[in-house]
Design a protein around this motif. Structure first.
Motif, PDB file in Angstrom:
ATOM      1  N   CYS A 275      16.495 -17.997  24.165  1.00  8.83           N
ATOM      2  CA  CYS A 275      16.414 -19.439  24.338  1.00  8.83           C
ATOM      3  C   CYS A 275      16.477 -20.134  22.983  1.00  8.83           C
ATOM      4  N   ARG A 276      16.669 -21.434  23.033  1.00 10.25           N
ATOM      5  CA  ARG A 276      16.808 -22.203  21.786  1.00 10.25           C
ATOM      6  C   ARG A 276      15.508 -22.128  20.957  1.00 10.25           C
ATOM      7  N   ILE A 277      14.366 -22.177  21.635  1.00  9.00           N
ATOM      8  CA  ILE A 277      13.085 -22.126  20.915  1.00  9.00           C
ATOM      9  C   ILE A 277      12.981 -20.830  20.117  1.00  9.00           C
ATOM     10  N   ALA A 278      13.376 -19.698  20.762  1.00  6.62           N
ATOM     11  CA  ALA A 278      13.307 -18.414  20.079  1.00  6.62           C
ATOM     12  C   ALA A 278      14.246 -18.388  18.884  1.00  6.62           C
ATOM     13  N   ARG A 279      15.481 -18.946  19.065  1.00  8.25           N
ATOM     14  CA  ARG A 279      16.443 -18.926  17.949  1.00  8.25           C
ATOM     15  C   ARG A 279      15.944 -19.781  16.777  1.00  8.25           C
ATOM     16  N   LEU A 280      15.372 -20.948  17.100  1.00  2.00           N
ATOM     17  CA  LEU A 280      14.866 -21.799  16.034  1.00  2.00           C
ATOM     18  C   LEU A 280      13.690 -21.131  15.294  1.00  2.00           C
ATOM     19  N   THR A 281      12.865 -20.421  16.041  1.00  2.00           N
ATOM     20  CA  THR A 281      11.750 -19.698  15.411  1.00  2.00           C
ATOM     21  C   THR A 281      12.280 -18.648  14.452  1.00  2.00           C
ATOM     22  N   ASP A 282      13.263 -17.877  14.906  1.00  2.00           N
ATOM     23  CA  ASP A 282      13.832 -16.837  14.036  1.00  2.00           C
ATOM     24  C   ASP A 282      14.478 -17.453  12.811  1.00  2.00           C
ATOM     25  N   GLU A 283      15.167 -18.594  13.014  1.00  2.00           N
ATOM     26  CA  GLU A 283      15.784 -19.271  11.868  1.00  2.00           C
ATOM     27  C   GLU A 283      14.708 -19.730  10.883  1.00  2.00           C
ATOM     28  N   GLY A 284      13.593 -20.209  11.415  1.00  2.00           N
ATOM     29  CA  GLY A 284      12.494 -20.617  10.542  1.00  2.00           C
ATOM     30  C   GLY A 284      11.977 -19.451   9.718  1.00  2.00           C
ATOM     31  N   HIS A 285      11.801 -18.286  10.372  1.00  2.00           N
ATOM     32  CA  HIS A 285      11.358 -17.096   9.625  1.00  2.00           C
ATOM     33  C   HIS A 285      12.372 -16.720   8.548  1.00  2.00           C
ATOM     34  N   ALA A 286      13.643 -16.802   8.906  1.00  2.00           N
ATOM     35  CA  ALA A 286      14.684 -16.433   7.952  1.00  2.00           C
ATOM     36  C   ALA A 286      14.701 -17.395   6.763  1.00  2.00           C
TER      37      ALA A 286
END
Length: 1132
Positions: free
Chosen positions: A151-162
Motif C-alpha cells: 500500500c501507499r502508506i507502506a511505500r512511504l514508510t520505506d521511503e522515509g527509512h531510506a
C-alpha cells in the motif's frame, strides 16, 4: 537441524528448496537499533518470500533456520535477496530499512549441491554482511509467496527509512527533511486508536532526535513526548515495548547530556531497569544498553545526584542499585548512595528500620572493597559511622566497639598525607569520646582529643570542613570538662564552639547542633561565673535550635535537655520556681520525644527523677512511671537474654529506680501505687521472658484464632531471641532485624487482643487488685530499700495494704548489714560445728529487732494472722542479700519462761521473686499430672567445674528411699548426669532433687550453673527449658538463690530460673552448702514432706515450705546455724 517448511502451493513439478540458516555482520546503515532482522527473496517482479523476523544477537548475527520451496517452472533465472531491518516485532509499518541487497542467479545457488555456503553482500561501513544458505532441487509442493506491491502508506514508510539512512550516511539536510516530512505525513494519517500509530510516532521521533535535536536541543521536549506517547501505546507484554523503552531512554539521555537536567536521568533509571529484564543476555539491544552509554551512564549520573530523602528519590536509588548487577564496578558506590539517603531519612525521622538497612547496605559496600581497594577506607568510615549511630540510638556496647575497630582500620589506610586523614581522625576521636561517656576510661577521652587536635591541624583556616572539626573538638573538650571539671577545657571548648559557629553557613542542615552545643558550654560557664548574659544566650541558642527543627525530628531531644540544663542551672543559683518548672517541662519533653532512641531518653528521665526528688517536685512519680515504661520498651528491643542484662547495667543510677519509685509513692501515702510500681520495676527481665509463656486459656475462649496467632508468634519470638550474640556482626544484625520484626508482629497481635471485651489490660502491668491475688494463701511482705526511705508493705489476703516504716534504718546500715552477713558466713565456714556463731547471732538479732519484729507485730495485731500461717517475703535491693527468714531475737522471755520466738517459730516463710511469679505459679497448678521424681547427682564433675563431692551418691540413695513409690523415683548420676541428660530429666519429670556443685557467676549471672559430667548446666539452659507440668525442685547445691549484685531487683539466680521454667515450688541456697551436713536437712525435709501421705494421694509441693521449716527445727542439734538457714523456699 530443524526447519519450518510451508507447503501450501499446487505445483507438483520440480522445485527448489532454499534454506536460510543464519546471517552475520548485519549492521543497520542508519545506525538505528532494529527490533529484528529478516530476509526477503524476490523471485519475480510481483512475488517474494519473507523469513521470520529474528532478534539481532550482540555480535550482529542472526539465526533463522527458515526454509522456503519455490516451483522451478515459475522462477526467473535471476532473483533478488534483501536483508532488512524491521523496527517492529509485532505489526509492521512498511518493510523496514534495507541493510543490504544482492541480485544473483539460481544456478549459482544450486552449484553448492547439498552443502551450506556463505553468500556475501555489498559492504556496509566497510564490512560485508553475509547469509549462510543451502539450495537444493526437490520434488515437493512449493510455498505460497507474498505480493511485492504494498500500500501507499507502506511505500512511504520505506521511503522515509531510506531517506533517513541516506542522511545518516552523508548528513545532507534535504534527505533528513524528506524523511521527516514523510514520517509526519504518515503520523497524520495514523490517528489515535490506529494500530500503526505507535510505529509512526517512533519513526518521526527517531528521525527528529538523530537529525534536528543533536544539533539544536530546543525542541527536545516535543520529541520526548512523541516517544512517551509511543510507549504508552505498547503496554507490558507488547512485543515492541523494549524497543519503545530504548528509544525513550536515548532521548532522555541525550537531553541530560545537553542540558544536565536531573529529572531526565531520574526518569531513565526505572526505564532501564525494566528494559534489562526484557532483553535477554546475548541480544544486540542488551549489549547496547548495558554499555558505557547506557546503564553505566545512568548509574554514574544518578550516583552524582544530590542526596534527597523523599520517597521517590529513595526509590530511584533502589532502582539504581538493581541496575548494578553483582560484579558491576559501580555497585559499591550505588550501595553507599542508597545507604546515604536512608541514613538521611533516619536522621530526620528516627526510624530504626532505616538505620538497619543503612548498615546492611554499607556492610555490602565494604565487602566489595577488599584490602587494597582504593575506596576501602571511605566505605569503612561510612560503615563505622552508621554503626556508631546505632549505638547512639540503641546503646549496644558491641556496636560501639565495632565502630571504633572499623574507624581504626580506616585510619590505618589513611597515612600522613592522605586526603581523608582528617576525616578519619575526626571520626575515631568522636567514637572514643562516646566510649568514654559509657565507660569513663580517661585514656579514651585523652586519645580522642589528641586525634581531633591532629585533625584540626589538617584543616587550616579556609579549609571547607574546618568548622566541623572545630565543633567536634569543642564537644570532646566539653565532655572532659563535665567529668574532670578542668576550667581550661571549658574555656577552650567555648572559644572553639564560637569559632565553629561563625564559620557555619545559615542553611547548614546541622546548624541546630552547633547552636545547642554552644549553649551547653555557656551554661557550664554560667555555673562557674554566674554571668546572667551567658545563661540568657544559652537559652536563646536552644530556642533557635528548636525553631530550626520540625516537631518530630530526632534531634529536638538535644535542645530540650540543654534547655532543662540551662533552666536548672539558673534555678540552683537564683531559686526562681519558674525555672524549676521550665526545667521539669524540658525533662518531660526530652524523655518522651518519640523519635529519639531509648538510651538517651532513659538517661534523661533518670536525671528527671533524681532532680524531682532533690527539689521535692510533684513530677517525681510521673518521672518514675515514664522510666519504667521506657526501660520496658528498651528491653524489648534486645534480641538476646544476655544483651538485656547488659542493657540493664548500662544506665548509671537506674538500678535503684524501681524501689525509689515505690518509696516515692509511699511518701505520698499511695501504698497501692507503690505496690504496682515496685512490681512493674522488679524482675523486668523475667517479666519480658514470661510474657511469651503466658497461659492463654481465657483468651482461647474469647478468640481462638487470636490465641493461636499469639501462641505461634510467642514461640517464634522465644526461639529467635537466643541467649547470646553472634561473633559474625553481619549475622548478628540479621538476627536482630528478624527479632525486631517478630516483636512488632507480636506487639500488634497483643494490641489486637486488647480490643476484645475483658482483655483491655492484657499483658499490661498489673493493678493492685490483680496483684493482691498473690496473697490469697497468706500475706506478701515487700521490703523496700531506697535511699529516700526504708519500708515494708504488707499485702493482705483482702483489703488495703499496710505500711511499716523503718525510720531508724539507713540505707548505709543495710549495706553494712549485708556485708557483715557475708563476712560472718565466711567466718562460720571455718568454725567447728560446736563453736558458737556469735557474730551471726548478733546480725540475726538486729534483723529481728529492726525489720521483722515490726512486721510481725502488724501481722499479729492488725491482720490477726494466726501462728504457723504462711507468709511470703519479697525483698528488694540490699534486703535481697540478707536472710530475713532467719531473723531471731536469741533472747529469753521477760518472765524467763523460755526463749522468745523467732520468725520461723511464728510463721512459715517463703520467698517470691515477684508477685507475678507467685500468681503465675499458682495459675499453672490448675492442671496436674501423675508425679515422677528424679534425683540428679554429680559428685565427679567435669574438668574445671569443682572438686569431688563424696556424699552425693549416698544423698541420692537417701532421697530415693524417702520418696514414696507412687512418685516413681529414679536417679541420674555418674557418667549419665551430663548437661543433656539433666536437661532431659528436668523436662520430663515433675519432681527433681539436684545434688551437685552450684556456681554463681558474678560477672554474668546467666552463666551461673550446676556442674555436670561433661559441661555445666547453665541458667540459660534452664530458662530455655519449658516444663509447664513441673512442680517441685530441691537444689542441694551452693549459691542457687543468690542474685546479681549489679541488678539485685532482677533476681537472676538458678532457683528463679527453675521457677520460670515451670517449677512452682523450689528450695534453693543462699551461700555455700556443706554436703556432709546438708544430708541431715535433706532427710528431715523429705520425711516431713511425705509423712502424712496416704495411699492414693499425690505429693503436694505446696507443703514444701512447711516441711523445710520442720526440717530446720529438727536438725537444730546436728547442723550448725549457718547451714540450717542456708536453705530457703521459693514459690507456692
Amino acid at each position: 537441524m530443524l526447519h519450518c517448511v510451508i507447503m501450501t502451493g499446487t505445483s507438483e513439478g520440480q522445485s527448489i528448496r532454499l534454506e536460510v540458516i543464519s546471517g552475520k555482520n548485519l549492521s543497520v546503515p542508519s545506525g538505528r537499533i532494529p527490533a529484528g532482522i529478516y530476509v526477503s527473496v524476490n523471485v519475480n517482479p510481483r512475488r517474494c518470500w519473507k523469513s521470520t523476523i529474528r532478534i539481532l544477537s550482540s555480535d550482529v548475527s542472526v539465526t533463522w533456520d527458515d526454509t522456503v520451496t519455490f516451483s522451478r517452472d515459475a522462477l526467473a533465472t535471476r532473483l533478488s535477496l534483501e536483508i532488512r531491518a524491521s523496527f517492529e516485532l509485532g505489526r509492521m509499518l512498511g518493510d523496514g530499512e534495507v541493510i543490504s541487497k544482492l541480485e544473483t542467479w539460481w544456478n549459482e545457488l544450486l552449484d553448492h549441491g547439498d552443502e551450506l555456503f556463505d553468500l556475501s553482500f555489498p559492504p556496509i561501513r566497510d564490512v560485508c554482511p553475509s547469509l549462510t544458505l543451502k539450495a537444493t532441487v526437490v520434488h515437493v509442493r512449493s510455498s505460497r509467496l507474498d505480493s511485492i506491491t504494498g500500500c501507499r502508506i507502506a511505500r512511504l514508510t520505506d521511503e522515509g527509512h531510506a531517506q533517513f539512512a541516506k542522511y545518516m550516511a552523508n548528513e545532507n539536510a534535504s534527505d533528513l527533511n524528506n524523511a521527516v516530512q514523510r514520517f509526519q505525513f504518515l503520523l497524520d494519517r495514523r490517528p489515535v486508536g490506529h494500530p500503526d500509530r505507535a510505529a509512526a510516532l517512533t519513526n518521526l521521533a527517531w528521525a527528529r532526535l538523530q537529525g534536528y535535536i543533536r544539533k539544536n536541543i530546543q525542541d527536545i521536549d516535543f520529541t520526548i513526548s512523541l516517544f512517551r506517547d509511543a510507549l504508552a501505546l505498547r503496554p507490558q507484554g507488547h512485543p515492541d515495548r523494549p524497543s519503545s523503552i530504548y528509544h525513550l531512554t536515548e532521548a532522555l539521555r541525550l537531553c541530560h547530556i545537553k542540558q544536565d537536567t536531573p529529572p531526565d536521568i531520574r526518569e531513565s533509571a526505572p526505564l532501564y531497569h525494566e528494559l534489562l529484564a526484557l532483553c535477554p543476555e546475548g541480544t544486540y539491544l542488551r549489549s547496547i544498553i548495558a554499555g558505557d552509554d547506557g546503564v553505566d551512564y545512568v548509574i554514574r549520573t544518578c550516583n552524582n545526584l544530590p542526596i534527597d530523602v523523599f520517597d521517590d528519590a529513595i526509590q530511584l536509588r533502589r532502582v539504581v542499585l538493581k541496575l548494578c548487577s553483582l560484579g558491576n564496578q559501580h555497585r559499591p558506590r550505588a550501595l553507599d548512595k542508597l545507604a546515604q539517603v536512608v541514613e538521611a531519612r533516619f536522621d530526620r525521622h528516627g526510624c530504626i528500620e532505616d538505620l538497619e538497612e543503612n548498615i546492611k547496605l554499607r556492610r555490602g559496600a565494604v565487602s566489595l572493597c577488599p584490602e587494597g581497594h582504593p575506596d576501602r577506607a571511605e566505605y569503612l568510615n561510612n560503615l563505622a559511622y552508621s554503626i556508631k549511630s546505632r549505638f547512639d540510638h540503641q546503646g549496644k556496647s558491641d556496636d560501639l566497639d565495632e565502630a571504633i575497630s572499623l574507624f581504626d582500620e580506616a585510619l590505618c589506610l589513611c597515612p600522613i598525607g592522605h586526603e581523608f586523614r582528617d576525616a578519619s581522625l575526626d571520626n575515631l576521636g568522636r567514637a572514643l569520646r562516646s566510649r568514654f561517656c559509657q565507660r569513663s576510661d580517661k585514656n579514651d577521652i585523652d586519645k580522642a582529643i589528641d586525634f581531633l587536635r591532629e585533625a584540626l591541624t589538617l584543616c587550616p583556616p579556609g579549609h571547607p570542613t574546618r568548622y566541623i572539626t572545630l565543633h567536634n573538638l569543642a564537644v570532646t573538650l566539653k565532655t572532659r570538662y563535665d567529668e574532670l571539671q578542668t576550667n581550661e577545657d571549658l574555656n577552650e571548648a567555648t572559644n572553639l564552639f564560637r569559632e565553629s559557629f561563625q564559620l557555619t553557613q545559615p542553611d547548614d542542615p546541622m546548624r541546630h547542633r552547633y547552636l545547642y552545643n554552644l549553649s551547653s558550654a555557656l551554661c557550664s560557664r554560667f555555673t562557674q561565673n554566674q554571668a546572667n548574659e551567658d545563661i540568657e544566650e544559652a537559652i536563646g541558642l536552644c530556642e533557635e535550635s528548636l525553631a530550626n527543627l520540625p516537631p518530630l525530628h530526632p534531634d529536638r531531644y538535644y535542645p530540650y535537655f540543654r534547655l532543662r540544663e540551662a533552666y536548672m542551672s539558673r534555678y540552683l543559683i537564683q531559686h526562681n520556681p519558674d525555672d524549676l518548672s521550665l526545667a521539669i517541662e524540658n525533662f518531660r519533653r526530652a524523655s518522651q520525644h518519640p523519635t529519639q532512641g531509648f538510651p538517651g531518653r532513659i538517661k534523661e528521665v533518670i536525671k528527671w527523677a533524681r532532680q524531682a526528688e532533690v527539689h521535692q517536685h510533684e513530677s517525681a512519680l510521673e518521672a518514675y512511671q515514664v522510666y519504667l515504661e521506657l526501660f520496658d520498651n528498651h528491653m524489648m528491643t534486645r534480641s538476646s537474654i544476655i544483651s538485656r542484662r547488659d542493657a540493664a547495667t548500662t544506665f548509671r543510677g537506674a538500678q535503684s529506680l524501681p524501689v525509689d519509685a515505690a518509696s516515692c509513692a509511699i511518701r505520698r501515702n499511695d501504698l497501692q501505687r507503690a505496690v504496682e510500681l515496685e512490681e512493674q520495676g522488679r524482675g523486668q527481665q523475667w517479666s519480658l521472658a514470661s510474657r511469651l509463656r503466658t497461659p492463654l486459656d481465657d483468651l482461647k475462649s474469647a478468640s481462638l484464632p487470636l490465641a493461636n496467632k499469639l501462641s505461634e508468634l510467642s514461640k517464634r519470638l522465644s526461639d529467635a531471641q537466643g541467649s547470646t550474640g553472634s561473633a559474625d556482626r553481619a549475622a548478628a544484625d540479621r538476627v536482630a532485624v528478624e527479632y525486631r520484626k517478630l516483636a512488632e508482629q507480636w506487639e500488634a497481635a497483643v494490641a489486637e487482643i486488647r480490643h476484645l471485651q475483658g482483655f483491655s489490660r492484657f499483658l499490661l502491668p498489673l493493678m493492685y487488685e490483680d496483684l493482691q491475688v498473690a496473697a490469697r494463701h497468706g500475706p506478701v511482705i515487700i521490703l523496700i530499700a531506697s535511699e529516700y526511705s526504708r519500708n515494708a508493705i504488707i499485702i493482705p489476703t483482702s483489703g488495703k495494704p499496710h505500711h511499716i516504716p523503718f525510720p531508724d534504718l539507713a540505707l548505709a546500715d543495710l549495706e553494712k548489714l549485708k556485708d557483715d552477713f557475708a563476712k560472718a558466713i565466711r567466718q562460720a565456714s571455718f568454725m567447728g560445728p560446736k563453736q558458737p556463731r556469735t557474730n551471726l547471732i548478733v546480725l540475726l538479732r538486729k534483723i529481728w529487732d529492726e525489720v521483722m519484729l515490726p512486721i510481725v507485730r502488724v501481722l499479729q495485731r492488725d491482720l490477726r494472722l494466726p501462728g504457723r500461717s504462711r507468709i511470703w517475703l519479697c525483698p528488694t535491693a540490699a534486703f535481697t542479700s540478707i536472710p530475713l527468714h532467719a531473723a531471731h531475737p536469741f533472747r529469753t522471755k521477760a518472765d524467763r519462761s523460755g526463749q522468745e520466738l523467732c520468725l520461723e517459730d511464728i510463721y512459715i516463710c517463703s520467698y517470691t521473686p515477684t508477685l507475678s511469679a507467685l500468681i503465675r505459679a499458682r495459675q499453672m497448678m490448675k492442671t496436674r499430672v501423675t508425679p515422677s521424681f528424679i534425683a540428679i547427682g554429680q559428685g565427679q564433675p567435669g574438668a574445671g567445674q569443682g572438686k569431688e563431692l563424696l556424699t552425693v551418691e549416698s544423698e541420692l540413695e537417701l532421697v530415693r528411699s524417702l520418696v514414696p513409690a507412687m512418685a516413681n523415683p529414679t536417679t541420674l548420676s555418674g557418667d549419665a548426669a551430663t548437661r543433656a541428660g539433666a536437661l532431659e530429666a528436668l523436662q520430663s519429670n515433675t519432681w527433681v532433687h539436684l545434688a551437685c556443685h552450684g556456681k554463681q557467676d558474678h560477672d554474668q549471672p546467666y552463666y551461673s550453673h550446676f556442674a555436670m559430667k561433661d559441661e555445666p548446666l547453665t541458667l540459660l539452659d534452664i530458662m530455655e527449658n519449658d516444663a509447664p507440668q513441673a512442680e517441685f525442685a530441691f537444689l542441694s547445691a551452693c549459691h542457687t538463690a543468690v542474685g546479681d549484685k549489679k541488678t539485685p531487683d532482677e533476681v537472676i539466680h538458678l532457683a528463679a530460673g527453675l521457677q520460670f521454667s515451670g517449677f512452682k515450688s523450689v528450695i534453693g541456697t543462699l551461700w555455700v552448702v556443706d554436703d556432709a551436713v546438708a544430708k541431715h536437712v535433706v532427710e528431715a525435709f523429705y520425711k516431713n514432706l511425705f509423712k502424712d501421705l496416704k495411699e492414693g494421694d499425690m505429693p503436694d509441693c505446696t507443703k514444701a515450705a512447711w516441711a523445710l521449716n520442720k526440717a530446720t527445727y529438727a536438725v537444730k542439734m546436728k547442723v550448725p546455724l549457718e547451714q540450717r538457714i542456708v536453705f530457703v523456699h521459693i514459690g507456692v
